[in-house]
Design a protein around this motif. Sequence first.
Motif, mmCIF file in Angstrom:
data_model
loop_
_atom_site.group_PDB
_atom_site.id
_atom_site.type_symbol
_atom_site.label_atom_id
_atom_site.label_comp_id
_atom_site.label_asym_id
_atom_site.label_seq_id
_atom_site.Cartn_x
_atom_site.Cartn_y
_atom_site.Cartn_z
ATOM 1 N N LEU A 91 32.136 -15.089 29.293
ATOM 2 C CA LEU A 91 33.514 -15.549 29.445
ATOM 3 C C LEU A 91 34.214 -15.670 28.093
ATOM 4 N N THR A 92 33.508 -16.202 27.114
ATOM 5 C CA THR A 92 34.093 -16.346 25.776
ATOM 6 C C THR A 92 34.432 -14.987 25.187
ATOM 7 N N ALA A 93 33.520 -14.035 25.335
ATOM 8 C CA ALA A 93 33.756 -12.701 24.785
ATOM 9 C C ALA A 93 34.879 -11.993 25.527
ATOM 10 N N ALA A 94 34.874 -12.075 26.856
ATOM 11 C CA ALA A 94 35.890 -11.383 27.653
ATOM 12 C C ALA A 94 37.280 -11.956 27.387
ATOM 13 N N ALA A 95 37.342 -13.239 27.065
ATOM 14 C CA ALA A 95 38.636 -13.868 26.794
ATOM 15 C C ALA A 95 39.289 -13.319 25.536
ATOM 16 N N SER A 96 38.538 -12.622 24.705
ATOM 17 C CA SER A 96 39.108 -12.023 23.496
ATOM 18 C C SER A 96 39.857 -10.730 23.801
ATOM 19 N N LEU A 97 39.702 -10.218 25.011
ATOM 20 C CA LEU A 97 40.402 -9.003 25.404
ATOM 21 C C LEU A 97 41.842 -9.330 25.787
ATOM 22 N N ASP A 98 42.616 -8.293 26.048
ATOM 23 C CA ASP A 98 43.914 -8.442 26.682
ATOM 24 C C ASP A 98 43.913 -7.509 27.893
ATOM 25 N N ASN A 99 45.020 -7.428 28.597
ATOM 26 C CA ASN A 99 45.047 -6.601 29.807
ATOM 27 C C ASN A 99 44.746 -5.140 29.501
ATOM 28 N N ALA A 100 45.266 -4.660 28.381
ATOM 29 C CA ALA A 100 45.015 -3.270 28.010
ATOM 30 C C ALA A 100 43.537 -3.046 27.700
ATOM 31 N N GLY A 101 42.929 -4.007 27.005
ATOM 32 C CA GLY A 101 41.508 -3.886 26.679
ATOM 33 C C GLY A 101 40.629 -3.904 27.912
ATOM 34 N N ALA A 102 41.012 -4.709 28.897
ATOM 35 C CA ALA A 102 40.242 -4.768 30.137
ATOM 36 C C ALA A 102 40.319 -3.462 30.909
ATOM 37 N N ALA A 103 41.388 -2.709 30.698
ATOM 38 C CA ALA A 103 41.578 -1.436 31.404
ATOM 39 C C ALA A 103 40.912 -0.267 30.684
ATOM 40 N N GLU A 104 40.381 -0.493 29.491
ATOM 41 C CA GLU A 104 39.735 0.588 28.752
ATOM 42 C C GLU A 104 38.353 0.896 29.320
ATOM 43 N N PRO A 105 37.816 2.083 29.027
ATOM 44 C CA PRO A 105 36.497 2.451 29.551
ATOM 45 C C PRO A 105 35.405 1.510 29.052
ATOM 46 N N SER A 106 34.474 1.194 29.926
ATOM 47 C CA SER A 106 33.270 0.468 29.533
ATOM 48 C C SER A 106 32.215 1.498 29.124
ATOM 49 N N ARG A 107 31.010 1.027 28.875
ATOM 50 C CA ARG A 107 29.918 1.942 28.555
ATOM 51 C C ARG A 107 29.287 2.555 29.802
ATOM 52 N N LEU A 108 29.693 2.121 30.972
ATOM 53 C CA LEU A 108 29.165 2.684 32.210
ATOM 54 C C LEU A 108 30.065 3.833 32.654
ATOM 55 N N PRO A 109 29.506 5.001 32.885
ATOM 56 C CA PRO A 109 30.327 6.169 33.238
ATOM 57 C C PRO A 109 31.219 5.904 34.450
ATOM 58 N N GLY A 110 32.507 6.189 34.280
ATOM 59 C CA GLY A 110 33.450 6.068 35.377
ATOM 60 C C GLY A 110 33.995 4.682 35.618
ATOM 61 N N TRP A 111 33.510 3.705 34.867
ATOM 62 C CA TRP A 111 33.960 2.323 35.052
ATOM 63 C C TRP A 111 34.727 1.839 33.829
ATOM 64 N N THR A 112 35.844 1.176 34.084
ATOM 65 C CA THR A 112 36.537 0.447 33.031
ATOM 66 C C THR A 112 35.842 -0.893 32.823
ATOM 67 N N ARG A 113 36.278 -1.612 31.806
ATOM 68 C CA ARG A 113 35.771 -2.982 31.639
ATOM 69 C C ARG A 113 36.144 -3.833 32.839
ATOM 70 N N GLY A 114 37.305 -3.552 33.432
ATOM 71 C CA GLY A 114 37.706 -4.275 34.627
ATOM 72 C C GLY A 114 36.745 -4.065 35.781
ATOM 73 N N LEU A 133 30.124 -3.984 28.466
ATOM 74 C CA LEU A 133 31.552 -4.095 28.138
ATOM 75 C C LEU A 133 31.883 -3.437 26.803
ATOM 76 N N GLY A 134 30.902 -3.376 25.902
ATOM 77 C CA GLY A 134 31.152 -2.762 24.602
ATOM 78 C C GLY A 134 32.114 -3.550 23.739
ATOM 79 N N ILE A 135 31.931 -4.859 23.710
ATOM 80 C CA ILE A 135 32.853 -5.693 22.925
ATOM 81 C C ILE A 135 32.107 -6.559 21.904
ATOM 82 N N GLY A 136 30.959 -6.028 21.429
ATOM 83 C CA GLY A 136 30.272 -6.718 20.339
ATOM 84 C C GLY A 136 28.950 -7.357 20.682
ATOM 85 N N TYR A 137 28.597 -7.413 21.949
ATOM 86 C CA TYR A 137 27.309 -7.975 22.370
ATOM 87 C C TYR A 137 26.388 -6.803 22.665
ATOM 88 N N GLU A 138 25.280 -6.705 21.928
ATOM 89 C CA GLU A 138 24.402 -5.553 22.010
ATOM 90 C C GLU A 138 23.036 -5.937 22.571
#
Length: 227
Positions: A19-42, A139-144
């Motif tokens: 939740l803390t990490a996801a809160a650093s996104l914005d709506n545009a960031g949530a709509a960007e591709p995730s690391r899973l093929p065919g899925w956005t972060r949303g 999500l590809g937002i810094g947690y590995e």
Amino acid sequence: MIDHELDLAHVREATERLLTAAASLDNAGAAEPSRLPGWTRGHVLAHVARNADALVNVLQGLPMYPDAATRDADIERDSGRPLDVHLADLRATADRFQAVGAEPADWSRTVELRNGVTDSASRIPFRRWVEVDLHHVDLGIGYELEDLPEEFVSREIDFLADRFTGLESVPATTLRADGGQAWKTGGTTGGVAVTGGAVEILGWLAGRRDGSALRTEGGPLPRLPAL
């Protein structure tokens, strides 16, 4: 021995990290591709929320999902929501899962998940921990994978090695972590030894790494079925 109460605590911690990490996104960031093929972060965030509902169903003796099509449609429906709606949904569903987990219950009972898979109720909190922490990585937002708790890495390798055991499409395989741990998986023929860091072994087993950092003896790196 599985400690479901300790695993529920791990789930709470992992959820707060997500939740803390996801809160650093914005709506545009949530709509960007995730690391899973065919899925956005949303899509990933929606799946994590819907999975909490599904595991509540499991603990209450209900079908995990009505059917595969409904599961997929619900994720697609929720994937494009504004970030604040995602976060509120993740919080609410996580709280429901914890509330059901705190209810008096026979944790030794057998429960049914998807596709006829059964497991001990006591392992459902660990399954939830896996969903939260691995999808946080996706999500590809810094947690590995390298940030995952050591206990998580070891136990998820245990779980996945057991999952692939008995599959004759996978050669008999010995997994050896550089730290000394070893696991057996695969079928009864062949004989491949796979060696490397525990995180790299986990990444390969979980479909998050291609295994190129691993060393093999006795044959090429086995091809694993999709999870």
